[in-house]
Design a protein around this motif. Sequence first.
Motif, PDB file in Angstrom:
ATOM      1  N   LEU A 151       7.876   4.894   8.109  1.00 40.76           N
ATOM      2  CA  LEU A 151       7.904   5.539   6.858  1.00 40.76           C
ATOM      3  C   LEU A 151       6.981   6.769   6.879  1.00 40.76           C
ATOM      4  CD1 LEU A 151       8.849   5.111   3.948  1.00 40.76           C
ATOM      5  CD2 LEU A 151       6.825   3.799   3.384  1.00 40.76           C
ATOM      6  N   PRO A 152       7.855   8.036   7.146  1.00 39.13           N
ATOM      7  CA  PRO A 152       6.738   9.107   7.253  1.00 39.13           C
ATOM      8  C   PRO A 152       6.225   9.451   6.072  1.00 39.13           C
ATOM      9  CG  PRO A 152       9.194   9.665   8.240  1.00 39.13           C
ATOM     10  CD  PRO A 152       9.087   8.130   7.298  1.00 39.13           C
ATOM     11  N   LEU A 153       4.699  10.149   6.359  1.00 36.98           N
ATOM     12  CA  LEU A 153       4.025  10.409   5.294  1.00 36.98           C
ATOM     13  C   LEU A 153       4.419  11.598   4.424  1.00 36.98           C
ATOM     14  CD1 LEU A 153       0.341   9.942   6.550  1.00 36.98           C
ATOM     15  CD2 LEU A 153       1.777   8.326   5.108  1.00 36.98           C
ATOM     16  N   ARG A 154       4.381  11.862   3.322  1.00 37.87           N
ATOM     17  CA  ARG A 154       4.924  12.868   2.681  1.00 37.87           C
ATOM     18  C   ARG A 154       3.703  13.476   1.476  1.00 37.87           C
ATOM     19  NH1 ARG A 154       8.838  10.526  -1.215  1.00 37.87           N
ATOM     20  NH2 ARG A 154       8.462  12.559  -2.227  1.00 37.87           N
ATOM     21  N   GLY A 155       3.942  14.830   1.180  1.00 35.31           N
ATOM     22  CA  GLY A 155       2.871  15.360   0.281  1.00 35.31           C
ATOM     23  C   GLY A 155       3.429  15.511  -1.129  1.00 35.31           C
ATOM     24  N   PHE A 156       3.327  16.350  -1.672  1.00 31.91           N
ATOM     25  CA  PHE A 156       3.619  16.421  -3.324  1.00 31.91           C
ATOM     26  C   PHE A 156       4.943  16.847  -3.451  1.00 31.91           C
ATOM     27  CE2 PHE A 156      -0.814  16.288  -3.536  1.00 31.91           C
ATOM     28  CZ  PHE A 156      -1.073  15.109  -4.651  1.00 31.91           C
ATOM     29  N   ALA A 157       5.625  17.501  -2.510  1.00 39.31           N
ATOM     30  CA  ALA A 157       7.112  18.076  -2.561  1.00 39.31           C
ATOM     31  C   ALA A 157       8.134  16.711  -2.824  1.00 39.31           C
ATOM     32  CB  ALA A 157       7.491  18.893  -1.604  1.00 39.31           C
ATOM     33  N   HIS A 179       0.693  -1.062  -0.044  1.00 39.66           N
ATOM     34  CA  HIS A 179       0.054  -0.136   0.007  1.00 39.66           C
ATOM     35  C   HIS A 179       0.753   1.354   0.092  1.00 39.66           C
ATOM     36  CE1 HIS A 179      -2.978  -3.020   1.312  1.00 39.66           C
ATOM     37  NE2 HIS A 179      -3.896  -2.064   0.872  1.00 39.66           N
ATOM     38  N   ALA A 180       2.234   0.985  -0.244  1.00 36.44           N
ATOM     39  CA  ALA A 180       3.220   2.317  -0.259  1.00 36.44           C
ATOM     40  C   ALA A 180       3.945   2.375  -1.576  1.00 36.44           C
ATOM     41  CB  ALA A 180       3.979   2.118   0.795  1.00 36.44           C
ATOM     42  N   LEU A 181       3.254   1.972  -2.628  1.00 33.92           N
ATOM     43  CA  LEU A 181       3.863   2.074  -4.054  1.00 33.92           C
ATOM     44  C   LEU A 181       4.360   3.667  -4.260  1.00 33.92           C
ATOM     45  CD1 LEU A 181       1.256   0.099  -5.686  1.00 33.92           C
ATOM     46  CD2 LEU A 181       3.516  -0.626  -5.983  1.00 33.92           C
ATOM     47  N   HIS A 182       3.584   4.475  -3.935  1.00 33.25           N
ATOM     48  CA  HIS A 182       3.718   5.877  -4.359  1.00 33.25           C
ATOM     49  C   HIS A 182       4.933   6.379  -3.384  1.00 33.25           C
ATOM     50  CE1 HIS A 182       1.576   5.512  -0.514  1.00 33.25           C
ATOM     51  NE2 HIS A 182       2.013   6.868  -0.196  1.00 33.25           N
ATOM     52  N   ASP A 183       5.401   5.834  -2.538  1.00 29.15           N
ATOM     53  CA  ASP A 183       6.650   6.073  -1.736  1.00 29.15           C
ATOM     54  C   ASP A 183       7.976   5.252  -1.913  1.00 29.15           C
ATOM     55  OD1 ASP A 183       5.733   8.447  -0.345  1.00 29.15           O
ATOM     56  OD2 ASP A 183       4.797   7.407   1.186  1.00 29.15           O
ATOM     57  N   LEU A 184       7.639   4.098  -2.100  1.00 27.85           N
ATOM     58  CA  LEU A 184       8.755   3.208  -2.534  1.00 27.85           C
ATOM     59  C   LEU A 184       9.089   2.863  -3.791  1.00 27.85           C
ATOM     60  CD1 LEU A 184       7.675   0.705   0.515  1.00 27.85           C
ATOM     61  CD2 LEU A 184       9.562   2.648   0.500  1.00 27.85           C
ATOM     62  N   ASP A 185       8.244   3.020  -4.913  1.00 26.93           N
ATOM     63  CA  ASP A 185       8.628   2.534  -6.115  1.00 26.93           C
ATOM     64  C   ASP A 185       8.711   3.806  -7.002  1.00 26.93           C
ATOM     65  OD1 ASP A 185       8.666   0.250  -8.392  1.00 26.93           O
ATOM     66  OD2 ASP A 185       7.652   2.378  -9.099  1.00 26.93           O
ATOM     67  N   PRO A 186       9.962   4.220  -7.947  1.00 32.22           N
ATOM     68  CA  PRO A 186      10.238   5.405  -8.481  1.00 32.22           C
ATOM     69  C   PRO A 186       9.113   5.719  -9.484  1.00 32.22           C
ATOM     70  CG  PRO A 186      11.987   3.822  -8.990  1.00 32.22           C
ATOM     71  CD  PRO A 186      10.997   3.004  -8.036  1.00 32.22           C
ATOM     72  N   VAL A 187       8.594   4.643 -10.346  1.00 30.81           N
ATOM     73  CA  VAL A 187       7.455   5.031 -11.315  1.00 30.81           C
ATOM     74  C   VAL A 187       6.249   5.377 -10.486  1.00 30.81           C
ATOM     75  CG1 VAL A 187       6.271   3.750 -13.225  1.00 30.81           C
ATOM     76  CG2 VAL A 187       8.512   3.388 -12.792  1.00 30.81           C
ATOM     77  N   ALA A 236       5.857   6.696  -7.602  1.00 34.15           N
ATOM     78  CA  ALA A 236       6.039   7.910  -6.855  1.00 34.15           C
ATOM     79  C   ALA A 236       6.065   8.833  -7.957  1.00 34.15           C
ATOM     80  CB  ALA A 236       7.659   7.787  -6.470  1.00 34.15           C
ATOM     81  N   SER A 237       6.440   8.931  -9.258  1.00 35.72           N
ATOM     82  CA  SER A 237       6.428   9.959 -10.103  1.00 35.72           C
ATOM     83  C   SER A 237       5.025  10.148 -10.711  1.00 35.72           C
ATOM     84  CB  SER A 237       7.286   9.686 -11.402  1.00 35.72           C
ATOM     85  OG  SER A 237       6.897  10.026 -12.719  1.00 35.72           O
ATOM     86  N   ILE A 238       4.042   9.109 -10.786  1.00 39.78           N
ATOM     87  CA  ILE A 238       2.800   9.302 -11.496  1.00 39.78           C
ATOM     88  C   ILE A 238       1.844   9.807 -10.255  1.00 39.78           C
ATOM     89  CG2 ILE A 238       1.869   6.870 -10.923  1.00 39.78           C
ATOM     90  CD1 ILE A 238       1.287   8.420 -14.321  1.00 39.78           C
ATOM     91  N   SER A 239       2.206   9.357  -9.072  1.00 36.91           N
ATOM     92  CA  SER A 239       1.442  10.008  -7.868  1.00 36.91           C
ATOM     93  C   SER A 239       1.802  11.483  -7.708  1.00 36.91           C
ATOM     94  CB  SER A 239       1.817   9.195  -6.729  1.00 36.91           C
ATOM     95  OG  SER A 239       1.696   7.741  -6.895  1.00 36.91           O
ATOM     96  N   ARG A 240       2.950  11.777  -7.847  1.00 37.05           N
ATOM     97  CA  ARG A 240       3.347  13.350  -7.430  1.00 37.05           C
ATOM     98  C   ARG A 240       3.175  13.973  -8.513  1.00 37.05           C
ATOM     99  NH1 ARG A 240       5.490  10.315  -3.347  1.00 37.05           N
ATOM    100  NH2 ARG A 240       4.779  10.739  -1.307  1.00 37.05           N
ATOM    101  N   HIS A 241       2.334  13.709  -9.606  1.00 37.45           N
ATOM    102  CA  HIS A 241       2.588  14.582 -10.656  1.00 37.45           C
ATOM    103  C   HIS A 241       1.668  15.966 -10.524  1.00 37.45           C
ATOM    104  CE1 HIS A 241       1.295  16.120 -14.885  1.00 37.45           C
ATOM    105  NE2 HIS A 241       2.454  15.156 -15.291  1.00 37.45           N
ATOM    106  N   ALA A 242       2.135  17.170 -11.212  1.00 31.48           N
ATOM    107  CA  ALA A 242       1.560  18.146 -10.677  1.00 31.48           C
ATOM    108  C   ALA A 242      -0.146  18.212 -11.152  1.00 31.48           C
ATOM    109  CB  ALA A 242       1.978  19.335 -11.889  1.00 31.48           C
ATOM    110  N   ARG A 243      -0.696  17.219 -11.967  1.00 27.70           N
ATOM    111  CA  ARG A 243      -1.770  17.247 -12.046  1.00 27.70           C
ATOM    112  C   ARG A 243      -2.683  16.928 -10.732  1.00 27.70           C
ATOM    113  NH1 ARG A 243      -0.579  12.128 -14.831  1.00 27.70           N
ATOM    114  NH2 ARG A 243       0.176  13.296 -16.755  1.00 27.70           N
ATOM    115  N   PHE A 244      -2.106  15.892 -10.162  1.00 24.31           N
ATOM    116  CA  PHE A 244      -2.749  15.436  -8.854  1.00 24.31           C
ATOM    117  C   PHE A 244      -2.502  16.322  -7.604  1.00 24.31           C
ATOM    118  CE2 PHE A 244      -2.612  10.587  -9.844  1.00 24.31           C
ATOM    119  CZ  PHE A 244      -3.715  10.691 -10.497  1.00 24.31           C
ATOM    120  N   ALA A 245      -1.571  16.968  -7.968  1.00 26.23           N
ATOM    121  CA  ALA A 245      -1.197  18.101  -6.740  1.00 26.23           C
ATOM    122  C   ALA A 245      -2.349  19.265  -7.109  1.00 26.23           C
ATOM    123  CB  ALA A 245      -0.061  18.941  -6.801  1.00 26.23           C
TER     124      ALA A 245
END
Length: 298
Positions: A292-298, A119-127, A129-138
């Motif tokens: 694994l501390p939670l992170r925002g879009f930065a 459940h932490a793909l968005h923090d642990l996997d680069p692909v 992480a990149s799709i999840s933190r795209h400017a469109r989602f921010a």
Amino acid sequence: MSGPEARAPRAPARFTAPPDGRLDASMLEVYDRDGFLILDGCVPSDDCDAVQTRIAQLVDAFDPTTTRTVFSTASQAHARDAYFRDSGGAIRFFYEDGALDADGNLVVPKARALNKIGHALHDLDPVFASISRHARFAGLAASLGLAAPLLLQSMVIFKQPHIGGAVDWHQDLTFLHTTPPSVVGFWLALDDADIDNGCLLAIPGGHRGPLRQRFRYQDGALITQTLDATPWPAGPAVALEAPRGSVVVLHGLLPHASSANRSARSRHAYSLHLIDGTTAYAADNWLQRPELPLRGFA
Ligand SMILES: O=C(O)CCC(=O)C(=O)O
């Protein structure tokens, strides 16, 4: 109430996604009214390709003998397994009900056996992480009023051809509780999702009802606690059909579900849940990330 298939679909409102994710007044009005928003053309095809290639690599590298945990919203059998309980800060693989025989052996190839990865793909996997933190989602998160967005949970949901099971009616706040409520879901269609392969179903306006349940720790066990026995609204559900690249935004109190995939087509989706860091995250929520501390879009 009976299973997700029991409700007749009708057509929901839909919009072309704004490139920067910033919702206009008419989109926000529909989101406030219905509790969901379908944004077509949100994620370009190349980005969907990159995510699907990465999913295939992850599945290829996955050793199916390392786990036997089945994910089922009907039985909640996964709730007993540390493999599930610790998955909030990890990348873990969960089987579809019926993918293992009584001895725990796969009865279908592993690529067809999985229910989800989380459940932490968005923090642990680069692909991811990149799709999840795209400017469109921010942009989307900002438009929806998340003052300090935190990316909390991510899942690849497979909904395999023929065997992909139903997801029962639920509210995401049940699982990811904050005070005040803040969870919002971004659900990305990686394949065309329609009524035949088990697209999302939702009850428009249902987000104005109470939170029915919490899935939480009590005395070391994960329990489902009923808070309010109010039935789901009686009106018909809508089928949130979503072509590949569409994103469905889901309010945390919106009752939603999906039916089984009875087709020969896959219905892959990537689901990302965010909360507002200015709210209080419940210490007894199932999903905890002590290391694994939670992170925002930065
Ligand atoms: O993809 C599905 O079938 C269900 C997804 C869901 O309930 C969610 O992402 O909150």
